[in-house]
Design a protein around this motif. Structure first.
Motif, PDB file in Angstrom:
ATOM      1  N   ASN A  67       8.473   8.303  -7.378  1.00  0.00           N
ATOM      2  CA  ASN A  67       8.906   7.353  -8.405  1.00  0.00           C
ATOM      3  C   ASN A  67       9.620   6.159  -7.778  1.00  0.00           C
ATOM      4  OD1 ASN A  67       7.899   9.004 -10.435  1.00  0.00           O
ATOM      5  ND2 ASN A  67       9.864  10.055 -10.747  1.00  0.00           N
ATOM      6  N   PHE A  68      10.445   6.451  -6.780  1.00  0.00           N
ATOM      7  CA  PHE A  68      11.180   5.397  -6.061  1.00  0.00           C
ATOM      8  C   PHE A  68      10.209   4.422  -5.378  1.00  0.00           C
ATOM      9  CE2 PHE A  68      13.065   4.165  -1.906  1.00  0.00           C
ATOM     10  CZ  PHE A  68      14.115   3.375  -2.354  1.00  0.00           C
ATOM     11  N   ARG A 117       0.844  -1.185   0.000  1.00  0.00           N
ATOM     12  CA  ARG A 117       0.000   0.000   0.000  1.00  0.00           C
ATOM     13  C   ARG A 117       0.884   1.241   0.000  1.00  0.00           C
ATOM     14  NH1 ARG A 117      -4.646  -0.440   4.589  1.00  0.00           N
ATOM     15  NH2 ARG A 117      -3.598   1.522   5.126  1.00  0.00           N
ATOM     16  N   MET A 118       0.526   2.236  -0.795  1.00  0.00           N
ATOM     17  CA  MET A 118       1.393   3.404  -0.930  1.00  0.00           C
ATOM     18  C   MET A 118       1.560   4.151   0.391  1.00  0.00           C
ATOM     19  SD  MET A 118       3.510   5.044  -2.689  1.00  0.00           S
ATOM     20  CE  MET A 118       3.295   4.166  -4.248  1.00  0.00           C
ATOM     21  N   ASP A 119       0.501   4.211   1.213  1.00  0.00           N
ATOM     22  CA  ASP A 119       0.661   4.915   2.494  1.00  0.00           C
ATOM     23  C   ASP A 119       1.609   4.164   3.423  1.00  0.00           C
ATOM     24  OD1 ASP A 119      -1.138   2.834   2.754  1.00  0.00           O
ATOM     25  OD2 ASP A 119      -2.486   3.884   4.116  1.00  0.00           O
ATOM     26  N   GLN A 130       6.619  -0.598  -5.151  1.00  0.00           N
ATOM     27  CA  GLN A 130       5.237  -1.081  -5.152  1.00  0.00           C
ATOM     28  C   GLN A 130       4.976  -2.020  -6.329  1.00  0.00           C
ATOM     29  OE1 GLN A 130       2.027   1.659  -6.251  1.00  0.00           O
ATOM     30  NE2 GLN A 130       0.946   1.059  -4.369  1.00  0.00           N
ATOM     31  N   GLN A 131       5.422  -1.620  -7.504  1.00  0.00           N
ATOM     32  CA  GLN A 131       5.196  -2.436  -8.691  1.00  0.00           C
ATOM     33  C   GLN A 131       5.894  -3.789  -8.591  1.00  0.00           C
ATOM     34  OE1 GLN A 131       6.474   0.025 -11.948  1.00  0.00           O
ATOM     35  NE2 GLN A 131       4.831   1.535 -11.646  1.00  0.00           N
ATOM     36  N   GLU A 132       7.117  -3.797  -8.075  1.00  0.00           N
ATOM     37  CA  GLU A 132       7.853  -5.060  -7.941  1.00  0.00           C
ATOM     38  C   GLU A 132       7.193  -5.974  -6.907  1.00  0.00           C
ATOM     39  OE1 GLU A 132      12.067  -4.821  -7.461  1.00  0.00           O
ATOM     40  OE2 GLU A 132      12.254  -3.092  -8.785  1.00  0.00           O
ATOM     41  N   LEU A 133       6.767  -5.400  -5.789  1.00  0.00           N
ATOM     42  CA  LEU A 133       6.104  -6.219  -4.772  1.00  0.00           C
ATOM     43  C   LEU A 133       4.779  -6.757  -5.302  1.00  0.00           C
ATOM     44  CD1 LEU A 133       6.771  -4.061  -1.568  1.00  0.00           C
ATOM     45  CD2 LEU A 133       7.716  -6.317  -2.053  1.00  0.00           C
ATOM     46  N   LYS A 134       4.041  -5.918  -5.964  1.00  0.00           N
ATOM     47  CA  LYS A 134       2.732  -6.322  -6.479  1.00  0.00           C
ATOM     48  C   LYS A 134       2.867  -7.416  -7.530  1.00  0.00           C
ATOM     49  CE  LYS A 134      -1.616  -4.210  -7.974  1.00  0.00           C
ATOM     50  NZ  LYS A 134      -2.277  -2.922  -8.306  1.00  0.00           N
ATOM     51  N   ALA A 135       3.883  -7.300  -8.396  1.00  0.00           N
ATOM     52  CA  ALA A 135       4.095  -8.299  -9.446  1.00  0.00           C
ATOM     53  C   ALA A 135       4.885  -9.503  -8.939  1.00  0.00           C
ATOM     54  CB  ALA A 135       4.829  -7.654 -10.613  1.00  0.00           C
ATOM     55  N   LYS A 136       5.286  -9.476  -7.688  1.00  0.00           N
ATOM     56  CA  LYS A 136       6.075 -10.548  -7.054  1.00  0.00           C
ATOM     57  C   LYS A 136       7.412 -10.757  -7.757  1.00  0.00           C
ATOM     58  CE  LYS A 136       1.785 -12.910  -5.794  1.00  0.00           C
ATOM     59  NZ  LYS A 136       0.941 -12.077  -6.688  1.00  0.00           N
ATOM     60  N   THR A 137       7.959  -9.671  -8.295  1.00  0.00           N
ATOM     61  CA  THR A 137       9.278  -9.739  -8.937  1.00  0.00           C
ATOM     62  C   THR A 137      10.364  -9.095  -8.069  1.00  0.00           C
ATOM     63  OG1 THR A 137       8.855  -7.645 -10.117  1.00  0.00           O
ATOM     64  CG2 THR A 137       8.275  -9.704 -11.251  1.00  0.00           C
ATOM     65  N   TYR A 138       9.986  -8.623  -6.885  1.00  0.00           N
ATOM     66  CA  TYR A 138      10.949  -7.957  -6.006  1.00  0.00           C
ATOM     67  C   TYR A 138      11.984  -8.970  -5.507  1.00  0.00           C
ATOM     68  CZ  TYR A 138      12.894  -5.829  -1.826  1.00  0.00           C
ATOM     69  OH  TYR A 138      13.762  -5.361  -0.877  1.00  0.00           O
ATOM     70  N   ARG A 139      13.239  -8.600  -5.631  1.00  0.00           N
ATOM     71  CA  ARG A 139      14.336  -9.427  -5.137  1.00  0.00           C
ATOM     72  C   ARG A 139      15.334  -8.536  -4.414  1.00  0.00           C
ATOM     73  NH1 ARG A 139      10.983 -12.274  -6.408  1.00  0.00           N
ATOM     74  NH2 ARG A 139      11.017 -14.211  -7.640  1.00  0.00           N
TER      75      ARG A 139
END
Length: 434
Positions: A82-83, A47-49, A88-97
């Motif tokens: 932007n940071f 969540r952005m907040d 957020q995008q990486e966590l949401k897409a489950k690509t965060y490493r």
């Protein structure tokens, strides 16, 4: 956590702030049902907040750049939104490493070095977001005897509890700590313990990614099957989740001895049978695949011996009326030496710097040290540090003018404290309850 502290935590979370409202709901749900397991939490982490609050906390702590070299200034120059949106995008897409943490070594007073792992700022923000979501759940389970790295808990409270128990007649003391605690916690068992409350597979996978992200020491990279590296935002919480088994194991014994734990530092206050008490502690710790540090383990009688805990030295002596022995505590010899070393570093005669800048730099150092030990019987120690600081500053000014001596007449106390503004608040308020 005692009743008053619990209510303060709930009161602190009563707010229109959406992040704190989320934490409040999670805490109350976990507290109302000790067997409840949380299945859907992952979407709360990105969540952005939540991410923005995580950024604020990481930014407030500052710290060095991680392995990627990215600094706070660089992130702010390209845009914090932007940071955070990228995370957020990486966590949401489950690509965060997460990237490996950068290994640095911090010198210790005994000449050895303590390894510290510095994650990237990006990984620190992601860890902080995860912590914001899961910490209230585990806070509901933690025991009163745990004081380290917890909301509304502090080492000062732990020290006051030790003094109280000494005055209550607990005279036999076991002092010890866990050997290489942060580096010894087994990952599989830690994840199993976390899953007793949080069964969201994506949360568990994220924790596993942080544990397995590894360390970079120069060009060498490695990962371990155990350990929560010191320096990570999430590491103290994960350590408390695991070490909570010591607290609960001790509580289940229903013995009269009292355990006080601050992270991996432990003190057990007993009235008698301390050898049996020690054996029980060793059994609990061994079951968790940990070891007590033998070089720092000892059993003593507080009626005739002193001991150190969390920077304080504890002693029992006759009170002023000389009608009974009372517990006193004050800054330890090690703590006094540490602040003296720091003062010497700041007030170094070789530094090409104005004395006004030295005084300004020194103020938060002294304020932090004094505020920590203000709760204790610290008047004599404070007097020594005040005198030492004044001497160093006088000598600094004399050396910069090519003169010897201290210049008491040239630089009296009124000059130091009224004109230069040298820190001068050494009041003791040890009777205050924290």
């Amino acid at each position: 956590m005692k009743g008053g502290t619990k209510s303060r935590l709930v009161d602190d979370l009563k707010t229109t702030d959406k992040v704190q409202e989320l934490q409040r709901k999670l805490y109350l749900k976990a507290k109302s049902n000790v067997n409840f397991r949380f299945y859907a939490l992952y979407d709360k982490v990105y969540r952005m907040d939540v991410l923005r609050r995580a950024w604020e906390r990481v930014k407030a702590n500052q710290g060095a750049a991680g392995f990627d070299g990215q600094t706070f200034e660089e992130i702010e120059s390209t845009g914090v939104n932007n940071f955070l949106e990228g995370i957020q995008q990486e966590l949401k897409a489950k690509t965060y490493r997460p990237q490996p943490a950068r290994r640095v070594y911090i010198p210790k007073p005994d000449g050895t070095k303590r390894p510290l792992s510095i994650p990237t700022i990006k990984d620190r923000v992601a860890q902080a977001a995860l912590k914001l979501v899961i910490e209230p759940i585990f806070e509901a389970d933690f025991e009163d005897c745990s004081y380290g790295f917890r909301p509304n808990k502090s080492s000062q409270q732990a020290a006051l509890e030790v003094r109280k128990l000494l005055n209550f007649g607990y005279k036999e003391v076991i002092e010890t700590d866990i050997e290489d605690c942060f580096g010894s916690i087994p990952h599989r068992e830690l994840l199993d313990m976390t899953a007793k409350r949080v069964v969201d597979g994506k949360i568990l996978q994220l924790i596993k990614l942080f544990l397995k992200s590894g360390v970079m020491d120069g060009l060498d990279r490695w990962t371990n099957s155990k350990g929560t590296p010191q320096g990570g935002v999430i590491s103290p919480l994960l350590a408390n989740i695991y070490l909570n088994n010591i607290d609960k194991g001790w509580k289940s014994l229903r013995c009269s001895a009292r355990l006080i734990r601050y992270a991996d530092d432990l003190v057990i206050m007993a009235g008698h049978h301390s050898q049996e008490t020690m054996a029980k502690l060793e059994e609990i710790v061994t079951r968790l695949k940990l070891r007590l540090k033998q070089s720092k383990t000892r059993i003593l009688n507080a009626e005739c011996e002193t001991f150190d805990f969390l920077g304080f030295t504890f002693i029992k002596a006759l009170n002023r009326r000389r009608d009974k022995r009372t517990a006193y505590f004050y800054p330890s010899h090690k703590a006094e030496n540490a602040i003296r070393r720091r003062i010497r570093q700041v007030v170094d005669y070789r530094r090409p710097i104005k004395v006004e800048d030295v005084v300004k730099e020194l103020a938060p150092v002294l304020r932090g040290w004094v505020n920590y030990f203000r709760i204790a019987n610290s008047s004599k120690k404070f007097g020594k540090i005040k005198y030492y600081t004044a001497q160093r500053i006088r000598k600094f000014m004399r050396r910069h003018r090519g003169k010897a001596g201290y210049g008491y007449k040239q630089y009296p106390d009124t000059f130091l404290y009224q004109k230069l503004g040298v820190y001068n608040d050494y009041r003791v308020c040890w009777a205050k309850t924290f």
